[in-house]
Design an enzyme around this catalytic site. Structure first.
Site, PDB file in Angstrom:
ATOM      1  N   THR A   1       0.857  -1.185   0.000  1.00 17.90           N
ATOM      2  CA  THR A   1       0.000   0.000   0.000  1.00 17.90           C
ATOM      3  C   THR A   1       0.887   1.225   0.000  1.00 17.90           C
ATOM      4  O   THR A   1       1.877   1.262   0.727  1.00 17.90           O
ATOM      5  CB  THR A   1      -0.943   0.092   1.222  1.00 17.90           C
ATOM      6  OG1 THR A   1      -1.350   1.466   1.384  1.00 17.90           O
ATOM      7  CG2 THR A   1      -0.321  -0.333   2.520  1.00 17.90           C
TER       8      THR A   1
ATOM      9  N   ASP B   1      -0.300   3.952   1.051  1.00 17.73           N
ATOM     10  CA  ASP B   1      -0.792   4.715   2.207  1.00 17.73           C
ATOM     11  C   ASP B   1      -0.050   4.363   3.495  1.00 17.73           C
ATOM     12  O   ASP B   1      -0.114   5.102   4.474  1.00 17.73           O
ATOM     13  CB  ASP B   1      -2.289   4.445   2.427  1.00 17.73           C
ATOM     14  CG  ASP B   1      -3.127   4.761   1.205  1.00 17.73           C
ATOM     15  OD1 ASP B   1      -2.638   5.512   0.341  1.00 17.73           O
ATOM     16  OD2 ASP B   1      -4.264   4.263   1.113  1.00 17.73           O
TER      17      ASP B   1
ATOM     18  N   ARG C   1       2.808  33.199  -4.581  1.00 20.23           N
ATOM     19  CA  ARG C   1       1.544  32.483  -4.394  1.00 20.23           C
ATOM     20  C   ARG C   1       1.573  31.556  -3.188  1.00 20.23           C
ATOM     21  O   ARG C   1       2.637  31.214  -2.676  1.00 20.23           O
ATOM     22  CB  ARG C   1       1.240  31.637  -5.621  1.00 20.23           C
ATOM     23  CG  ARG C   1       0.730  32.442  -6.783  1.00 20.23           C
ATOM     24  CD  ARG C   1       0.600  31.484  -7.922  1.00 20.23           C
ATOM     25  NE  ARG C   1      -0.196  32.019  -8.999  1.00 20.23           N
ATOM     26  CZ  ARG C   1      -0.548  31.290 -10.060  1.00 20.23           C
ATOM     27  NH1 ARG C   1      -0.192  30.029 -10.154  1.00 20.23           N
ATOM     28  NH2 ARG C   1      -1.260  31.828 -11.011  1.00 20.23           N
TER      29      ARG C   1
ATOM     30  N   MET D   1      -2.095  11.642  -1.454  1.00 17.98           N
ATOM     31  CA  MET D   1      -2.974  10.519  -1.114  1.00 17.98           C
ATOM     32  C   MET D   1      -2.685  10.005   0.295  1.00 17.98           C
ATOM     33  O   MET D   1      -1.891  10.579   1.029  1.00 17.98           O
ATOM     34  CB  MET D   1      -2.795   9.409  -2.131  1.00 17.98           C
ATOM     35  CG  MET D   1      -3.446   9.680  -3.468  1.00 17.98           C
ATOM     36  SD  MET D   1      -3.248   8.230  -4.539  1.00 17.98           S
ATOM     37  CE  MET D   1      -4.297   8.673  -5.919  1.00 17.98           C
TER      38      MET D   1
ATOM     39  N   GLU E   1      -5.153  13.903   1.804  1.00 16.34           N
ATOM     40  CA  GLU E   1      -6.508  13.952   1.232  1.00 16.34           C
ATOM     41  C   GLU E   1      -7.606  13.714   2.267  1.00 16.34           C
ATOM     42  O   GLU E   1      -8.741  14.120   2.087  1.00 16.34           O
ATOM     43  CB  GLU E   1      -6.646  12.934   0.097  1.00 16.34           C
ATOM     44  CG  GLU E   1      -6.467  11.494   0.572  1.00 16.34           C
ATOM     45  CD  GLU E   1      -6.576  10.471  -0.542  1.00 16.34           C
ATOM     46  OE1 GLU E   1      -6.891  10.832  -1.683  1.00 16.34           O
ATOM     47  OE2 GLU E   1      -6.339   9.284  -0.258  1.00 16.34           O
TER      48      GLU E   1
ATOM     49  N   ARG F   1       1.374   6.739  -7.286  1.00 15.46           N
ATOM     50  CA  ARG F   1       1.089   5.316  -7.143  1.00 15.46           C
ATOM     51  C   ARG F   1       1.736   4.497  -8.255  1.00 15.46           C
ATOM     52  O   ARG F   1       1.652   3.276  -8.244  1.00 15.46           O
ATOM     53  CB  ARG F   1      -0.419   5.120  -7.185  1.00 15.46           C
ATOM     54  CG  ARG F   1      -0.910   4.231  -6.094  1.00 15.46           C
ATOM     55  CD  ARG F   1      -2.379   4.278  -5.963  1.00 15.46           C
ATOM     56  NE  ARG F   1      -3.074   3.612  -7.036  1.00 15.46           N
ATOM     57  CZ  ARG F   1      -4.407   3.566  -7.123  1.00 15.46           C
ATOM     58  NH1 ARG F   1      -5.137   4.151  -6.190  1.00 15.46           N
ATOM     59  NH2 ARG F   1      -5.008   2.960  -8.106  1.00 15.46           N
TER      60      ARG F   1
END
Ligand code: F6P
Length: 462
Positions: free
Chosen positions: A130, A132, A205, A212, A263, A331
């Site tokens: 994963t 994540d 800016r 993710m 996210e 990913r």
């Protein structure tokens, strides 16, 4: 065992082929046949069980390249419904007909949950993957901390909350310290931060970069290598006043600000900024889109045009604050050395575990100060809470400093062993040689799927 199956489930990662490769290399040594099941659990619902023999004559097929991202056997977010007993019977029967005596599922927490119905019928081991980095436990007793209340509104019918931990935290105790795919994703995200910085600096800016990770902030934390000014993680509810104060201070000082937001970042009520309208993917995960946009709107509302126009820094708040998602680039692509190396070891370990007679177990990547990284096995049941559910791991709160909005000292200590030598010489050389390979201008892309399609076989007579 003479023949085992392997499948890849859930979202792809850069290290899946490396895991499959490690499993095949070990299977060759042990003279075991290994079949790749096409498109994850989806293959098992198909009576013809599309599959590929990955090691005919105990030689790996040439399409299996551990340096290529994605998965040559495909993946999907389909899972088996534990309540569908008859379907389970059919699936077990099909695998039996195919001569498969054990299964390796390469996946994350969703996959480990998804294969629970199967483990009572077929020896099954999970090899972790994963980006994540949310498969694992911060400490072994973590699953016991979950409580649940009925919630008819939620997809799972229950709302789960983790109570405050009494356990002393120690990096040595983490179960599955890091997961293949995570390091490459952080590389891409950190490089994205570095690249966006120059635009933010040049055009005065404020950039918000969304990464993710779902509800865990490991990827966001790792982007500290790209030196964003502020990192927001889902584990720490947004303090908008503090954020505005910090952004203002930085903008006044350096005329640009770079913010990274995971996210799954939440407001002070625990509501995800990126999922105002909850929608779910096929495996029941909330689809998180729009955290950075929601954050941008909050900053625009709080600063207003006047703040930017006063010193003629920008025409309007809308022009000054912009968002970018790193998206699926984090990913995909070639896995870096850390991911390739440990993915292969975890794949090989999964084969050994099956042959040792283990079932519902995971190969895990452990770390200790004394030993560094090493591969081990862990009981799948020990990941489950008292109702049998496996939860995605949150980043431990001690990794993050909510005042400074960046990694804490413990967070830095956590990151260092993973990333210090994560990139190998071959990775650098690959960029030099392959990026501007003149041949790419002439050759059309040749997809591995084209070659694998020619190798797919089916279960006959079902
Ligand atoms: O779990 C991996 C992940 O990349 C998450 O970080 C992200 O929220 C999700 O998958 C995106 O999924 P999909 O590719 O289905 O949009």
């Amino acid at each position: 065992m003479k023949r085992i199956g392997i499948l890849t489930a859930g979202g792809d990662t850069p290290a899946l082929n490396a895991t499959i490769h490690g499993a095949v290399v070990r299977a060759n040594q042990l003279r075991i046949e290994i079949y790749g099941l096409i498109k994850g659990f989806n293959c098992l619902f198909n009576p013809r069980v599309p599959h590929v023999h990955l090691n005919p004559l105990f030689q790996e097929i040439p399409e299996l390249d551990p340096t290529k991202g994605g998965t040559l056997i495909g993946s999907s977010r389909d899972y088996i419904d534990p309540e569908q007993g008859q379907e389970l019977d059919r699936i077990t029967d099909r695998l039996k007909k195919l001569g498969i005596e054990g299964l390796i599922a390469v996946g994350g927490d969703g996959t480990l949950n998804g294969l629970q119905p199967l483990v009572e019928r077929l020896p099954t081991v999970l090899a972790p993957k994963t980006i994540d980095n949310d498969l694992g436990l911060n400490y072994p007793s973590e699953p016991d901390e979950w409580t649940r209340v009925a919630d008819p509104e939620s997809k799972q019918r229950y709302r789960y909350t983790q109570s405050a931990s009494g356990a002393a935290f120690d990096l040595n105790q983490i179960v599955n310290y890091a997961t293949p795919g995570y390091a490459t994703a952080v590389l891409v995200a950190a490089q994205g931060v570095e690249r966006i910085r120059t635009t933010a600096e040049s055009h005065r800016r404020i950039a918000i970069i969304e990464v993710m990770g779902r509800h865990s902030g490991y990827i966001a934390l790792g982007t500290a290598y790209g030196q964003p000014d502020i990192i927001l993680v889902p584990e720490s509810p947004l303090d908008i006043n503090l954020l505005v104060e910090r952004v203002k201070h930085l903008y006044d000082l350096q005329k640009n600000v770079v913010i990274v937001c995971g996210e799954g970042v939440v407001d002070k009520n625990g509501q995800e900024l990126g999922a105002r309208e909850p929608s779910y993917d096929p495996s029941g995960n909330v689809v998180l889109t729009g955290a950075s946009e929601a954050l941008r709107q909050l900053l625009i509302d709080r600063f207003g045009d006047a703040y930017f126009q006063k010193f003629r820094r920008a025409e309007s708040a809308k022009a000054a604050v912009f968002t970018r998602k790193v998206g699926h680039t984090q990913r995909g692509g070639r896995p870096i050395l850390f991911d390739r190396f440990y993915a292969a070891q975890l794949g090989g370990k999964a084969v050994d575990m099956l042959l040792d007679g283990q079932n519902n177990a995971c190969s895990v990547l452990q770390w200790s100060r004394a030993r560094g990284f090493y591969v081990d096995g862990y009981d799948g049941n020990a990941f489950r809470d008292r109702w049998g559910l496996i939860h995605a791991r949150n980043m431990h709160p001690s990794f993050y400093d909510p005042e400074l909005m960046r990694p804490s000292r413990t967070g830095v200590e956590y990151l260092l062993p993973i990333f210090t030598n994560a990139i190998g010489h071959a990775d650098v050389e690959y960029v030099r040689e392959a990026t501007f390979d003149a041949g790419s201008l002439f050759r059309p892309y040749h997809s591995v799927n084209t070659d694998i399609n020619k190798r797919i076989r089916y279960l006959e007579g079902d």
